[in-house]
Write a protein that holds these residues in place. Structure first.
Motif, short mmCIF file in Angstrom:
data_model
loop_
_atom_site.label_atom_id
_atom_site.label_comp_id
_atom_site.label_asym_id
_atom_site.label_seq_id
_atom_site.Cartn_x
_atom_site.Cartn_y
_atom_site.Cartn_z
N MET A 1 0.82 -1.20 0.00
CA MET A 1 0.00 0.00 0.00
C MET A 1 0.86 1.27 0.00
SD MET A 1 -3.04 -1.06 -0.29
CE MET A 1 -3.93 0.45 -0.08
N VAL A 2 2.10 1.17 0.50
CA VAL A 2 2.96 2.35 0.56
C VAL A 2 3.22 2.93 -0.83
CG1 VAL A 2 5.26 3.18 1.21
CG2 VAL A 2 3.97 1.71 2.77
N PRO A 3 3.59 2.12 -1.84
CA PRO A 3 3.79 2.72 -3.17
C PRO A 3 2.53 3.36 -3.74
CG PRO A 3 4.76 0.54 -3.09
CD PRO A 3 3.97 0.71 -1.84
N ILE A 4 1.37 2.77 -3.47
CA ILE A 4 0.12 3.36 -3.98
C ILE A 4 -0.10 4.73 -3.35
CG2 ILE A 4 -2.39 3.08 -4.03
CD1 ILE A 4 -1.93 0.06 -4.19
N CYS A 5 0.09 4.82 -2.05
CA CYS A 5 -0.07 6.11 -1.36
C CYS A 5 0.98 7.12 -1.81
CB CYS A 5 -0.02 5.92 0.15
SG CYS A 5 -1.40 4.96 0.79
N MET A 6 2.22 6.66 -2.00
CA MET A 6 3.29 7.57 -2.45
C MET A 6 3.00 8.07 -3.87
SD MET A 6 5.25 8.11 0.03
CE MET A 6 6.45 9.05 -0.86
N GLY A 7 2.49 7.19 -4.72
CA GLY A 7 2.13 7.60 -6.07
C GLY A 7 1.02 8.64 -6.06
#
Length: 183
Positions: A1-7
């Motif tokens: 979920m971290v990359p989705i939120c960072m994107g």
């Protein structure tokens, strides 16, 4: 979920028309959409409610809320005679209603067979598709930061889809390097 939120964060930072009110509205809508998805998942799986019954129970409060907001913000349209006598308009309203019922029913089915988290990930993919379509149709300006945000979000979605394979890879890597896995 971290990359989705960072994107998503990169998309926000790179937005040409950024406004704090829009950001807060988007953040609030995302939080409320997630809460709705979790509640739907509980009702569908734990309470064993079927999709049509859940749609029935959700449609009544939604109707009254939207009716109230229509009367508050678009009260002049209620008194417009040209709108009342336009059969094409009423046909489009009926088609829109049928699409909403189908969309909500499919959302419930996706939530039932997967999870509320998967539905949120699909919502992020939907947002990316909207950005691409907006650029293609309306030639909206997209910055390099926004493109990076889109790519990072897509990477996060791919990682979410392949989470079990990634977990197995890191477990194998941990065993190969002599690390001890915690139980």
């Amino acid at each position: 979920m971290v990359p989705i939120c960072m994107g998503a964060l990169l998309n926000t930072v790179g937005e040409v028309n950024f406004h704090m009110l829009g950001f807060v509205a988007t953040l609030l809508s995302t939080i409320l959409r997630a809460a709705k998805s979790i509640l739907q998942g509980v009702l569908l799986k734990d309470e064993r409610m079927d999709s049509i019954r859940l749609l029935y129970h959700m449609s009544i409060p939604s109707f009254f809320l939207l009716l109230f907001l229509t009367l508050v913000f678009e009260s002049s349209a209620v008194y417009d005679e040209d709108l009342h006598n336009n059969p094409r308009l009423w046909l489009l309203i009926l088609v829109s209603c049928a699409c909403a019922v189908g969309y909500n029913t499919m959302t419930f089915v996706v939530t039932y067979y997967t999870s509320a988290v998967t539905l949120q990930v699909l919502g992020n993919v939907n947002m990316l598709v909207n950005v691409v379509v907006s650029v293609l149709i309306f030639q909206n300006t997209v910055t390099g930061t926004s493109v990076a945000g889109i790519l990072v979000t897509l990477l996060g979605v791919l990682m979410y889809q392949r989470a079990n394979q990634i977990k197995k890879f890191f477990q194998m890597l941990n065993r190969c390097t002599g690390g001890h896995e915690k139980e």
